[in-house]
Design a protein around this motif. Structure first.
Motif, PDB file in Angstrom:
ATOM      1  N   LEU A  80      59.685 -17.729  57.315  1.00 10.74           N
ATOM      2  CA  LEU A  80      58.797 -16.587  57.108  1.00 10.74           C
ATOM      3  C   LEU A  80      58.642 -16.295  55.626  1.00 10.74           C
ATOM      4  N   LYS A  91      56.299 -14.392  50.311  1.00 11.46           N
ATOM      5  CA  LYS A  91      55.852 -14.759  51.655  1.00 11.46           C
ATOM      6  C   LYS A  91      55.580 -16.253  51.745  1.00 11.46           C
ATOM      7  N   CYS A  94      54.916 -16.122  56.748  1.00 12.03           N
ATOM      8  CA  CYS A  94      54.558 -14.722  56.951  1.00 12.03           C
ATOM      9  C   CYS A  94      53.315 -14.385  56.120  1.00 12.03           C
ATOM     10  N   SER A  96      51.765 -11.082  56.618  1.00 13.90           N
ATOM     11  CA  SER A  96      51.968  -9.660  56.352  1.00 13.90           C
ATOM     12  C   SER A  96      53.174  -9.180  57.143  1.00 13.90           C
ATOM     13  N   GLU A  97      53.702  -8.042  56.737  1.00 13.37           N
ATOM     14  CA  GLU A  97      54.933  -7.523  57.330  1.00 13.37           C
ATOM     15  C   GLU A  97      54.852  -6.012  57.434  1.00 13.37           C
ATOM     16  N   GLU A  98      55.286  -5.482  58.563  1.00 12.19           N
ATOM     17  CA  GLU A  98      55.390  -4.039  58.743  1.00 12.19           C
ATOM     18  C   GLU A  98      56.806  -3.712  59.187  1.00 12.19           C
ATOM     19  N   TYR A 106      60.856  -4.964  62.690  1.00 13.55           N
ATOM     20  CA  TYR A 106      60.012  -5.702  61.754  1.00 13.55           C
ATOM     21  C   TYR A 106      58.935  -6.430  62.557  1.00 13.55           C
ATOM     22  N   THR A 107      57.703  -6.298  62.122  1.00 19.97           N
ATOM     23  CA  THR A 107      56.600  -6.998  62.762  1.00 19.97           C
ATOM     24  C   THR A 107      55.934  -7.895  61.727  1.00 19.97           C
ATOM     25  N   PHE A 108      55.954  -9.190  61.991  1.00 21.81           N
ATOM     26  CA  PHE A 108      55.400 -10.170  61.066  1.00 21.81           C
ATOM     27  C   PHE A 108      54.132 -10.787  61.644  1.00 21.81           C
ATOM     28  N   ASP A 191      64.845  -9.156  54.347  1.00 23.19           N
ATOM     29  CA  ASP A 191      63.844 -10.132  53.899  1.00 23.19           C
ATOM     30  C   ASP A 191      64.469 -11.280  53.112  1.00 23.19           C
TER      31      ASP A 191
END
Length: 556
Positions: A80, A91, A94, A96-98, A106-108, A191
């Motif tokens: 990721l 990145k 991945c 984007s990441e939230e 974590y939502t990738f 991360d």
């Protein structure tokens, strides 16, 4: 060694052709997705010629252990995240990441132009399977603790212990390109973990199709990184990688490939460098003095701490005073100078130069930080030795000292033997020199008395070292057990200190003092690599953490 690596390089078969696993063309979760381009077999351009001093025992990301394995995997695989040349997190797959407000979810979102080397898209399902595979007891991954103890992914400990099935791990694919990860507690450095090999994706259907042959040859391995594997077999004397023309950042990769020779003899490596058969070579200590004046010379910190691990089940080293006698009985500066590659004396269980707080302060100060716990003091060492003799009812000790048969480690062990036998009359050390991989296995089985071992940081936090000495950790070869120590580490991992940055830092320092104060480990030196690098080679990224050498931005 190939006499003309550039010419012969282009004749190697690329990873896109799979002999033993070739019947399979996609995963059950992504077979309906459009396939991408295949890597080209013949790539024009410069080939970097490098070397390792040991064979690569595996390229399986979930089973790899050694830094050399990680280097190869890190150049042919993406996770990721990846480590930028300056050491920061960047990145990779991945897009984007939230992160949820409580730091637990974590939502990738994944990029849609990342492909395996057979053209199959890399999906969220591949990350789910790779992580489940890493933590599954059936895999027997030595780095499973990264997912359970360090990353704190939900249910990971129960999965690792066999109490839950791998599919109960707190990671799921919301769709082909959305990965959701749930943690037990907030992990501030989460991360940073994601560029480590254990967290790389794995293609389930391909691996199951290959079975036990997986990752034993280019035909039984899938790549998704900047380079693809084109020549490799277990315990081979060379490894060849080719630029992955189907890589999403292929236009930024300037090398046509990388060729590694396995060269265990330092003189042979230097000879090949001088004959322009190698572009970079790591020098043995005996070669450094004559090479230091060369404009090609570079001393590169590797991040590895070498330390003595005492087997606490051994009748001798169960005695704390004997451990302390050894700890205070040798001069680390002399050992570092004898290795002669730029390595420096180590005085703490967490080495300097890799873990910094928000103020930029190093967890470990330069020099002798804790003199009451670690210094060279012959008088004090002899006092502890006399106490050990009385407590154990012995006048002399015959101790076997286990060491990997690698030049720098042999030099360190021989210097230590000479010093300890001189400073502690009655102590006799017999060096047992074994291959590096065997040394690790022997220590893991507890079949040793004292051994010279090492650890390199997997992420930039003191926990990468201190977690090793928790009860039951696979790397706790001496089998140190202390409920108070375990409680401190637990509090800093998933307890009340995990989000209290300053208090956590102080607690970790106390934990370090415990393993030092009880002489559970005795630090010896921090390794530096003395390299010669051809002046036309630029942009090799050297890192003290996780993957030591990355060639994505290298030119020749």
């Amino acid at each position: 060694m190939l006499k003309n690596a550039r010419i012969l390089f282009f004749s190697f078969i690329a990873c896109a052709v799979f002999a033993s696993c070739g019947a399979f063309t996609g995963t059950s979760s992504s077979s309906h997705l459009k396939k991408g381009p295949l890597p080209e077999k013949n790539v024009a351009g410069p080939v970097l010629n490098a070397s390792f001093d040991n064979t690569i025992d595996t390229i399986d990301a979930q089973k790899a252990v050694y830094a050399t394995n990680f280097e190869v995997i890190g150049n042919i695989m993406d996770g990721l995240m990846q480590m930028a040349d300056d050491g920061s997190v960047q990145k990779a797959i991945c897009e984007s990441e939230e992160v949820s407000p409580d730091g637990l979810i974590y939502t990738f979102k994944l990029r849609k132009d990342a492909y395996w080397s057979n053209g199959v898209p890399v999906t969220a399902h591949d990350f789910v399977y790779g992580w489940e595979r890493a933590v599954s007891p059936a895999t027997e991954s030595e780095y499973a603790f990264m997912i359970s103890d360090i990353a704190q992914i939900k249910n990971s400990r129960a999965v690792q212990s066999g109490q839950m099935e791998p599919d109960q791990l707190g990671v799921k694919a919301l769709d082909n390109y959305t990965l959701q990860v749930e943690l037990e507690v907030p992990v501030s450095y989460f991360d940073q973990l994601l560029y480590f090999c254990t967290f790389y994706p794995a293609n389930k259907d391909f691996i199951e199709k290959c079975g036990d042959s997986y990752a034993t040859s280019p035909e039984t391995f899938l790549c998704n990184g900047a380079f693809v594997l084109t020549e490799y077999k277990e315990k081979a004397t060379s490894i060849t990688l080719t630029k992955n023309t189907a890589y999403y950042n292929a236009n930024k990769i300037k090398l046509a490939g990388i060729h590694y020779d396995i060269i265990k003899d330092g003189e042979e490596g230097l000879r090949k460098y001088n004959a322009n058969q190698l572009d970079i070579v790591e020098l043995d200590g005996s070669q450094v003095a004559q090479a230091k004046s060369s404009p090609d010379f570079r001393s590169v910190p590797s991040g590895f701490l070498f330390y003595i691990s005492f087997n606490l089940h051994d009748e001798n080293f169960a005695n704390e005073n004997l451990r302390k006698a050894v700890n205070f009985g040798f001069d680390r500066e002399v050992i570092a100078e004898s290795i002669a590659d730029g390595s420096v004396a180590a005085w703490t269980a967490v080495p300097e130069g890799f873990a910094f707080n928000s103020k930029g302060e190093d967890f470990t100060k330069k020099g002798i930080e804790l003199p009451e716990l670690c210094r060279y003091d012959v008088s004090l060492a002899r006092d502890y030795f006399e106490k050990a003799k009385q407590e154990l009812g012995k006048r002399s000790f015959n101790i076997e000292y286990l060491v990997a048969d690698v030049e720098a480690q042999r030099i360190a062990a021989e210097s230590m033997k000479e010093q300890l036998e001189r400073n502690l009359p009655g102590l006799h050390l017999t060096l047992r020199k074994v291959p590096r991989s065997e040394r690790r296995k022997i220590m893991t089985r507890g079949e040793y008395q004292m051994g010279l071992t090492n650890w390199g940081p997997d992420y930039a936090d003191p926990m990468t070292y201190l977690a090793m000495w928790m009860t039951g950790n696979d790397n706790n070869t001496g089998d140190y057990r202390d409920p108070h120590y375990d409680a401190i580490i637990a509090s800093c991992t998933d307890g009340d200190l995990c989000t209290k940055v300053d208090e956590r830092w102080a607690a970790l320092k106390e934990a370090e003092k415990m393993v030092m104060g009880n002489a559970i480990v005795s630090p010896v030196y921090q390794q530096c690599n003395a390299d010669l690098i051809k002046p036309n080679v630029k942009g090799i990224a050297f890192h003290a953490v996780a993957i030591n050498r990355i060639y994505k931005n290298t030119t020749k």
